[in-house]
Scaffold this motif. Structure first.
Motif, PDB file in Angstrom:
ATOM      1  N   ARG A 198       0.832  -1.202   0.000  1.00 53.68           N
ATOM      2  CA  ARG A 198       0.000   0.000   0.000  1.00 53.68           C
ATOM      3  C   ARG A 198       0.865   1.251   0.000  1.00 53.68           C
ATOM      4  N   LEU A 199       2.093   1.128   0.482  1.00 52.48           N
ATOM      5  CA  LEU A 199       3.052   2.226   0.419  1.00 52.48           C
ATOM      6  C   LEU A 199       3.978   2.095  -0.777  1.00 52.48           C
ATOM      7  N   ILE A 200       4.372   0.849  -1.076  1.00 49.83           N
ATOM      8  CA  ILE A 200       5.326   0.617  -2.156  1.00 49.83           C
ATOM      9  C   ILE A 200       4.777   1.085  -3.500  1.00 49.83           C
ATOM     10  N   ILE A 201       3.514   0.798  -3.775  1.00 47.65           N
ATOM     11  CA  ILE A 201       2.952   1.117  -5.086  1.00 47.65           C
ATOM     12  C   ILE A 201       2.940   2.626  -5.356  1.00 47.65           C
ATOM     13  N   PRO A 202       2.351   3.450  -4.485  1.00 46.71           N
ATOM     14  CA  PRO A 202       2.376   4.897  -4.791  1.00 46.71           C
ATOM     15  C   PRO A 202       3.768   5.505  -4.715  1.00 46.71           C
ATOM     16  N   MET A 203       4.594   5.036  -3.771  1.00 49.99           N
ATOM     17  CA  MET A 203       5.931   5.606  -3.651  1.00 49.99           C
ATOM     18  C   MET A 203       6.849   5.133  -4.776  1.00 49.99           C
ATOM     19  N   SER A 204       6.586   3.946  -5.332  1.00 50.39           N
ATOM     20  CA  SER A 204       7.334   3.501  -6.508  1.00 50.39           C
ATOM     21  C   SER A 204       7.017   4.394  -7.705  1.00 50.39           C
ATOM     22  N   ALA A 205       5.775   4.875  -7.766  1.00 51.65           N
ATOM     23  CA  ALA A 205       5.411   5.812  -8.834  1.00 51.65           C
ATOM     24  C   ALA A 205       6.220   7.104  -8.710  1.00 51.65           C
ATOM     25  N   VAL A 206       6.330   7.609  -7.481  1.00 48.81           N
ATOM     26  CA  VAL A 206       7.107   8.836  -7.259  1.00 48.81           C
ATOM     27  C   VAL A 206       8.580   8.592  -7.555  1.00 48.81           C
ATOM     28  N   ALA A 207       9.120   7.475  -7.046  1.00 48.03           N
ATOM     29  CA  ALA A 207      10.533   7.162  -7.271  1.00 48.03           C
ATOM     30  C   ALA A 207      10.816   6.939  -8.750  1.00 48.03           C
ATOM     31  N   GLY A 208       9.916   6.247  -9.440  1.00 47.38           N
ATOM     32  CA  GLY A 208      10.105   6.017 -10.866  1.00 47.38           C
ATOM     33  C   GLY A 208      10.103   7.318 -11.659  1.00 47.38           C
ATOM     34  N   ALA A 209       9.212   8.241 -11.287  1.00 45.37           N
ATOM     35  CA  ALA A 209       9.171   9.537 -11.955  1.00 45.37           C
ATOM     36  C   ALA A 209      10.473  10.304 -11.746  1.00 45.37           C
ATOM     37  N   ILE A 210      11.004  10.250 -10.525  1.00 45.79           N
ATOM     38  CA  ILE A 210      12.261  10.946 -10.227  1.00 45.79           C
ATOM     39  C   ILE A 210      13.417  10.329 -11.006  1.00 45.79           C
ATOM     40  N   VAL A 211      13.522   9.002 -10.957  1.00 47.58           N
ATOM     41  CA  VAL A 211      14.641   8.313 -11.600  1.00 47.58           C
ATOM     42  C   VAL A 211      14.642   8.544 -13.112  1.00 47.58           C
ATOM     43  N   LEU A 212      13.484   8.424 -13.746  1.00 45.60           N
ATOM     44  CA  LEU A 212      13.435   8.582 -15.201  1.00 45.60           C
ATOM     45  C   LEU A 212      13.704  10.032 -15.610  1.00 45.60           C
ATOM     46  N   THR A 213      13.144  10.975 -14.874  1.00 42.82           N
ATOM     47  CA  THR A 213      13.347  12.385 -15.214  1.00 42.82           C
ATOM     48  C   THR A 213      14.809  12.781 -15.045  1.00 42.82           C
ATOM     49  N   LEU A 214      15.429  12.363 -13.948  1.00 39.68           N
ATOM     50  CA  LEU A 214      16.841  12.685 -13.744  1.00 39.68           C
ATOM     51  C   LEU A 214      17.722  11.960 -14.761  1.00 39.68           C
ATOM     52  N   SER A 215      17.354  10.738 -15.136  1.00 38.09           N
ATOM     53  CA  SER A 215      18.117  10.016 -16.163  1.00 38.09           C
ATOM     54  C   SER A 215      18.047  10.752 -17.496  1.00 38.09           C
ATOM     55  N   ASP A 216      16.887  11.311 -17.803  1.00 43.49           N
ATOM     56  CA  ASP A 216      16.750  12.086 -19.033  1.00 43.49           C
ATOM     57  C   ASP A 216      17.637  13.327 -18.995  1.00 43.49           C
TER      58      ASP A 216
END
Length: 346
Positions: free
Chosen positions: A290-308
Motif C-alpha cells: 500500500r506504500l510501495i505502489i504509490p511511492m514507486s510511482a514517485v521514485a520512478g518519476a524521479i529516476v526517469l526524469t533525472l536520467s533524461d
C-alpha cells in the motif's frame, strides 16, 4: 473477504513506518528538484528569468519560450512514464514474488517493441493510438509466454526460472526486431532512437493518449495493493485470508502490462526503472505494498526524469537517449542485487 479485512489480518504489512512522513517530504522535494532540473538543464541552459517569463506569458513567441514549452511537455511525459514503470515493476515483483522482476528483465518491453515494429513494417501504422494497442498485445502475450515457460518443471514459477525465461525470450525477440528493421530503411529511420528508449519526442498529444491507460493501471494497482500484501505471505496463507490468488495475479498482471506496454509504445523499451524505484522504496519503507505502489510511482518519476537530464548533459549539444542511461545505471545494480539476494523470493 474484502480488501480492508485482508489488510487488517496481515499485521506484518500493515504498519506504516514512523519515518514515512519524512520520506514523503523528501520525495516531494526531490521530485520538484528533478522537474526544475529538467526544465533548466540541457544543450541550452535556461535561466530563471526565461523560465518564469515563458510560464507566465505563454503567448509570447520567442526561441526561449519555445524551448521551455517543449521541455515542459517532455518533463510531464517523463514523469508519467516513470510513474507507470515504477508501478509496473512493483506489481510484477509482487505477483511473481521475485525481488528482481522488471518489465525489461521479464521481456515484456521487448514483446511490446516487436509488435510495434511489426505494425510499422507490415501494417504501415503511424499513430500513437495504434502503437499502444499493438504494444499492449505484444506485452501481454510475452508476459503469458514467459510465465508459462517459467512455470514448467518442478517447483513452479520460481524466481530464477522466470528470470532465465525472461532473458531468453527478450534476446530472441530483440533478434526478431533487428531482423525486421535492418532490411527496411524507412522503419529503421523512424524508430532507431525509439528502439533504445527516449522521451525526446514527447508532445501533449502523446500525453493525452497515454493518460487513460495510466489512470486505469494506477487505480487497479491501488485497489489490489492490500490483497497483494496477503499474497506475499504465500498462496496458502493468502487463500486462507480469502484471496483468490489466480484472479488477483491476473488482474495485477494486466495492470502491469497496460502500464509498461503503453510506455513502450510511446517512448520505446526503457528498462530498469521498475527495478530501481521499487527496490529503493522497499529498502526505505519495508514490504507494505500500500506504500510501495504509490511511492514507486514517485521514485520512478524521479529516476526517469533525472536520467533524461543526465542523458541531455552527457550528450550535449545533442543528447544520449534515456534508455541508454537507465541501462547503464540499472545493469550493474541488477547484478549486485542478484548476488546479494541470491534471487530469493519475496
Amino acid at each position: 473477504m474484502s480488501s480492508s479485512s485482508i489488510s487488517e489480518n496481515i499485521s506484518l504489512h500493515s504498519h506504516k513506518p514512523r519515518h514515512f512522513s519524512k520520506v514523503l517530504v523528501i520525495s516531494i522535494v526531490l521530485l520538484g528538484l528533478s522537474v526544475l532540473a529538467s526544465l533548466i538543464l540541457g544543450s541550452r541552459l535556461v535561466t530563471w528569468d526565461e523560465l518564469t517569463n515563458a510560464i507566465l506569458h505563454p503567448g509570447v513567441d520567442s526561441y526561449e519560450s519555445s524551448v521551455v514549452h517543449k521541455r515542459i511537455s517532455r518533463t510531464v511525459f517523463s514523469l508519467l512514464c516513470g510513474a507507470a514503470l515504477g508501478i509496473s515493476g512493483a506489481l510484477m515483483q509482487a505477483i511473481t514474488r521475485n525481488p528482481i522482476a522488471d518489465p525489461s528483465i521479464l521481456g515484456v518491453n521487448t514483446g511490446a517493441a516487436l509488435f510495434v515494429v511489426c505494425g510499422i513494417a507490415f501494417l504501415h501504422i503511424s499513430t500513437a493510438s495504434q502503437y499502444i494497442w499493438l504494444a499492449l498485445a505484444g506485452a501481454g502475450l510475452t508476459a503469458i509466454f514467459v510465465f508459462g515457460v517459467g512455470s514448467m518443471g518442478r517447483g513452479g514459477p520460481t524466481p530464477i526460472k522466470l528470470i532465465l525465461a525472461g532473458a531468453a525470450t527478450s534476446a530472441a525477440l530483440s533478434s526478431l526486431v533487428s531482423a525486421i528493421m535492418i532490411p527496411r530503411t524507412n522503419v529503421m529511420d523512424q524508430f532507431r532512437y525509439w528502439q533504445v528508449g527516449s522521451v525526446g519526442a514527447a508532445s501533449w498529444d502523446s500525453i493525452s493518449t497515454f493518460a487513460p491507460f495510466l489512470i486505469v493501471g494506477v487505480i487497479v494497482a491501488i485497489v489490489t495493493g492490500p490483497a497483494l500484501n496477503a499474497l506475499a505471505l504465500g498462496d496458502e496463507a493468502a487463500t486462507g485470508l480469502g484471496v483468490r490468488t489466480g484472479t488477483l495475479r491476473l488482474v495485477a498482471a494486466v495492470a502491469g502490462v497496460i502500464l509498461c506496454g503503453a510506455v513502450t509504445a510511446l517512448a520505446g523499451p526503457i528498462g530498469f526503472i521498475g527495478l530501481l524505484s521499487t527496490h529503493i522504496v522497499r529498502l526505505i519503507l519495508g514490504a507494505d505494498l500500500r506504500l510501495i505502489i504509490p511511492m514507486s510511482a514517485v521514485a520512478g518519476a524521479i529516476v526517469l526524469t533525472l536520467s533524461d537530464v543526465i542523458g541531455r548533459l552527457i550528450g550535449s549539444p545533442g543528447e544520449l537517449e534515456v534508455g541508454v542511461v537507465t541501462a547503464f545505471i540499472g545493469a550493474p545494480i541488477l547484478i549486485i542485487l542478484a548476488m546479494r539476494s541470491r534471487v530469493r523470493s519475496l
